[in-house]
Design a protein around this motif. Structure first.
Motif, PDB file in Angstrom:
ATOM      1  N   ALA A  22      71.774 -22.554  28.015  1.00 10.03           N
ATOM      2  CA  ALA A  22      71.150 -22.291  26.965  1.00 10.03           C
ATOM      3  C   ALA A  22      71.922 -23.296  25.669  1.00 10.03           C
ATOM      4  O   ALA A  22      71.129 -23.773  24.677  1.00 10.03           O
ATOM      5  N   PHE A  26      69.224 -25.606  23.517  1.00 14.08           N
ATOM      6  CA  PHE A  26      69.243 -25.549  22.147  1.00 14.08           C
ATOM      7  C   PHE A  26      69.389 -26.901  21.534  1.00 14.08           C
ATOM      8  O   PHE A  26      68.695 -27.255  20.505  1.00 14.08           O
ATOM      9  N   GLU A  40      66.716 -22.167  16.946  1.00  9.43           N
ATOM     10  CA  GLU A  40      67.049 -20.971  17.449  1.00  9.43           C
ATOM     11  C   GLU A  40      65.929 -19.845  17.774  1.00  9.43           C
ATOM     12  O   GLU A  40      66.013 -19.418  18.898  1.00  9.43           O
ATOM     13  N   VAL A  43      64.384 -21.415  20.980  1.00  6.00           N
ATOM     14  CA  VAL A  43      64.980 -21.159  22.329  1.00  6.00           C
ATOM     15  C   VAL A  43      65.226 -19.732  22.790  1.00  6.00           C
ATOM     16  O   VAL A  43      64.948 -19.090  24.017  1.00  6.00           O
ATOM     17  N   GLN A  44      65.321 -18.773  21.300  1.00  2.99           N
ATOM     18  CA  GLN A  44      65.110 -17.371  21.950  1.00  2.99           C
ATOM     19  C   GLN A  44      63.689 -16.721  22.616  1.00  2.99           C
ATOM     20  O   GLN A  44      63.934 -16.072  23.736  1.00  2.99           O
ATOM     21  N   GLU A  45      62.772 -17.449  22.246  1.00  4.53           N
ATOM     22  CA  GLU A  45      61.450 -17.294  22.823  1.00  4.53           C
ATOM     23  C   GLU A  45      61.365 -17.771  24.245  1.00  4.53           C
ATOM     24  O   GLU A  45      60.987 -17.120  25.115  1.00  4.53           O
ATOM     25  N   MET A  47      63.800 -17.951  26.168  1.00  7.24           N
ATOM     26  CA  MET A  47      64.752 -17.426  27.153  1.00  7.24           C
ATOM     27  C   MET A  47      64.130 -16.259  27.537  1.00  7.24           C
ATOM     28  O   MET A  47      64.280 -15.481  28.541  1.00  7.24           O
ATOM     29  N   VAL A  48      63.533 -15.349  26.236  1.00  9.74           N
ATOM     30  CA  VAL A  48      62.698 -14.371  26.476  1.00  9.74           C
ATOM     31  C   VAL A  48      61.636 -14.517  27.618  1.00  9.74           C
ATOM     32  O   VAL A  48      61.561 -13.588  28.420  1.00  9.74           O
ATOM     33  N   LEU A  51      63.114 -15.137  31.144  1.00  7.35           N
ATOM     34  CA  LEU A  51      63.756 -13.610  31.628  1.00  7.35           C
ATOM     35  C   LEU A  51      62.681 -12.966  32.157  1.00  7.35           C
ATOM     36  O   LEU A  51      62.620 -12.470  33.247  1.00  7.35           O
ATOM     37  N   GLN A  52      61.264 -12.628  31.388  1.00 11.82           N
ATOM     38  CA  GLN A  52      60.114 -11.936  31.881  1.00 11.82           C
ATOM     39  C   GLN A  52      59.468 -12.587  33.100  1.00 11.82           C
ATOM     40  O   GLN A  52      58.943 -11.707  33.989  1.00 11.82           O
TER      41      GLN A  52
ATOM     42  N   PHE B  67      75.297 -17.689  17.706  1.00 12.05           N
ATOM     43  CA  PHE B  67      73.902 -17.735  18.265  1.00 12.05           C
ATOM     44  C   PHE B  67      74.025 -17.101  19.605  1.00 12.05           C
ATOM     45  O   PHE B  67      73.028 -16.445  19.993  1.00 12.05           O
ATOM     46  N   LEU B  71      71.474 -14.338  20.708  1.00 15.64           N
ATOM     47  CA  LEU B  71      70.646 -14.370  21.853  1.00 15.64           C
ATOM     48  C   LEU B  71      70.437 -13.382  22.578  1.00 15.64           C
ATOM     49  O   LEU B  71      69.594 -12.800  23.211  1.00 15.64           O
ATOM     50  N   ARG B  74      68.452 -10.172  21.553  1.00 14.38           N
ATOM     51  CA  ARG B  74      67.315 -10.450  21.662  1.00 14.38           C
ATOM     52  C   ARG B  74      66.799 -10.221  23.071  1.00 14.38           C
ATOM     53  O   ARG B  74      65.783  -9.411  23.208  1.00 14.38           O
ATOM     54  N   LEU B  75      67.618 -10.815  23.871  1.00 10.91           N
ATOM     55  CA  LEU B  75      67.273 -10.729  25.330  1.00 10.91           C
ATOM     56  C   LEU B  75      67.168  -9.161  25.858  1.00 10.91           C
ATOM     57  O   LEU B  75      66.473  -8.614  26.659  1.00 10.91           O
ATOM     58  N   GLN B  79      64.326  -6.513  27.514  1.00 13.28           N
ATOM     59  CA  GLN B  79      64.551  -5.976  28.675  1.00 13.28           C
ATOM     60  C   GLN B  79      65.405  -4.638  28.737  1.00 13.28           C
ATOM     61  O   GLN B  79      66.416  -4.381  29.149  1.00 13.28           O
TER      62      GLN B  79
END
Lengths: 186, 258
Positions: A22, A26, A40, A43-45, A47-48, A51-52, B67, B71, B74-75, B79
């Motif tokens: 992460a 970033f 930010e 990176v969040q999008e 990582m989401v 994960l999916q 952060f 993060l 959000r994760l 899920q």
């Protein structure tokens, strides 16, 4: 294993493989966007999405390269939606081809010299140098991340490095006469 | 015979390990006899390493400490099936990673060192599985001597390391440098007590003493200090045997790589 345990199992695998990247992710996003909030969000999008689709990640391959590839695609889609022009390849090639002489690399360089010199070269050359030299991705991985042919990766790297050396040479050899208080700006 | 002009054209591909093995060898032969190209290559390598370091150290590019929490939230929202227990565990891993990057306190640094060692141990276990057992790495391994010229003298030193007598039959099978998930290892493969056994050394800070790594891997993994570097013993053996081998290798390996 029960179906209820599947999200936990995937999360723990994701934690072990992907979350340690992460910070680097970033930094990459921050360099590309130059804007903390945008980085930010990027990176969040990323990582989401990662994960999916973590079931598609192949164990034994380079997880950081996989994440960077997702990040590049997320960013590219955003830029396209915003109607922002990503690159004028022909212009870049012309600009790069007029480099008349590649000077030697100066003996002493600070971190700041490196980053300021990188900012002086066109964005698409920065991008491939970053992916190759900093993220240590292979040409094939870079080609997949940027959705360009491997030949283009190689030519952009070659010309980008010439431009980088030229920019570094302007910062002088021997003791570097750069104010240490300067920050890498955009 | 390769000429200086050819070497300059291929220098960056060489450093990125994108050349064919034969071309690689030709280029290395040229470097052995040409101080000008050698110097140019060293400067290019230094530039790449300098850029990488500058990027990783730049404060302007580091994330905010909070952060990690954001993060995670959000994760979690993405899920809903994840339980509280697994989230708590992962939060610590992420928070420690980002706190470390921001130069956190002693606790954070220890957590990071432990977390980083566990990550390296997983990579070592993966390398053992995909290189020594399955021969299916994405990149072809290269001789330790070549790796020594390009990436650091300890690889070349590993080429001459001789394991001390240990409790049980130990037979040398193979030595090379290989890459797994972007991590480069000096890799010595043995047959120990009838099982394929890997000694892997990589460029990362050493742990204080040999220790079994509690990671979810098919093989048992023990970390060990290898001079200024970290080593791992990985084998499909009883964990105690793996730890004992790591303990037996620690001193001679550290002395050899010093």
């Amino acid at each position: 294993m029960s179906a209820d345990a599947e999200p936990d199992r995937r999360w723990l695998a994701f934690e072990a493989e992907a979350l340690p990247h992460a910070d680097r992710l970033f930094r990459h996003a921050m360099w590309l966007s130059g804007n903390r909030a945008e980085a930010e969000d990027l990176v969040q999008e990323t990582m989401v999405q990662a994960l999916q689709s973590f079931h598609r990640f192949t164990p034994g391959t380079n997880c950081r390269a996989w994440l960077v590839t997702i990040l590049q695609h997320v960013r590219s889609n955003r830029l396209r939606k915003q109607g922002r022009v990503i690159v004028d390849s022909a212009l870049e090639e012309r600009a790069a081809s007029v480099v008349p002489f590649v000077p030697p690399i100066p003996d002493r360089l600070t971190d700041e010299d490196m980053l300021l010199a990188m900012r002086e070269i066109p964005a698409h050359h920065q991008e491939v140098i970053l992916l190759c030299d900093v993220e240590e991705m292979t040409y094939k991985e870079i080609a997949a991340a940027l959705d360009i042919p491997i030949g283009t990766v190689m030519s952009r790297l070659h010309r980008g490095r010439e431009l980088l050396r030229t920019a570094l040479a302007r910062r002088g050899t021997g003791p570097v006469a750069i104010d240490q208080g300067n920050k890498a700006g955009r | 015979m390769m000429e200086c002009r050819d070497v300059r054209e291929m220098a960056d591909s060489f450093l990125s390990e994108q050349l064919l093995v034969e071309t690689n060898h030709e280029l290395l032969r040229h470097l052995e006899t040409c101080p000008v190209c050698r110097s140019d290559m060293a400067a290019r390598r230094a530039l790449r390493e300098g850029l990488r370091s500058a990027f990783v150290r730049a404060e302007d590019l580091s994330p905010r400490p909070e952060f990690a929490t954001e993060l995670r939230a959000r994760l979690r929202a993405s899920q809903p099936g994840i339980t509280r227990r697994s989230l708590l565990k992962s939060w610590w891993a992420l928070a420690a990673g980002i706190a470390g990057a921001a130069g956190g306190g002693l606790f954070a640094r220890r957590s990071i060192a432990r977390s980083h060692l566990a990550t390296l141990a997983r990579e070592a276990a993966g390398d053992h599985q995909y290189c020594a057992v399955k021969f299916s790495l994405a990149e072809r391994p290269i001789p330790l001597e070549d790796a020594g010229k390009r990436y650091g003298a300890f690889y070349a030193a590993l080429a001459t390391f001789e394991a001390p007598p240990v409790d049980g039959p130990l037979q040398l099978l193979e030595r090379h440098a290989c890459v797994y998930q972007g991590r480069r290892f000096g890799h010595v493969v043995f047959r120990y007590r009838g099982a394929l056994t890997s000694l892997l050394v990589t460029d990362a800070p050493p742990p204080p003493a040999p220790e079994l790594e509690a990671i979810d891997a098919r093989a048992a993994v023990a970390s060990l200090p290898a001079g200024r570097f970290v080593g791992f013993v990985v084998a499909d053996l009883d964990r105690q045997h793996v730890l004992e081998l790591a303990q037996a290798l620690t001193t001679p390996l550290s002395q050899h790589l010093a």
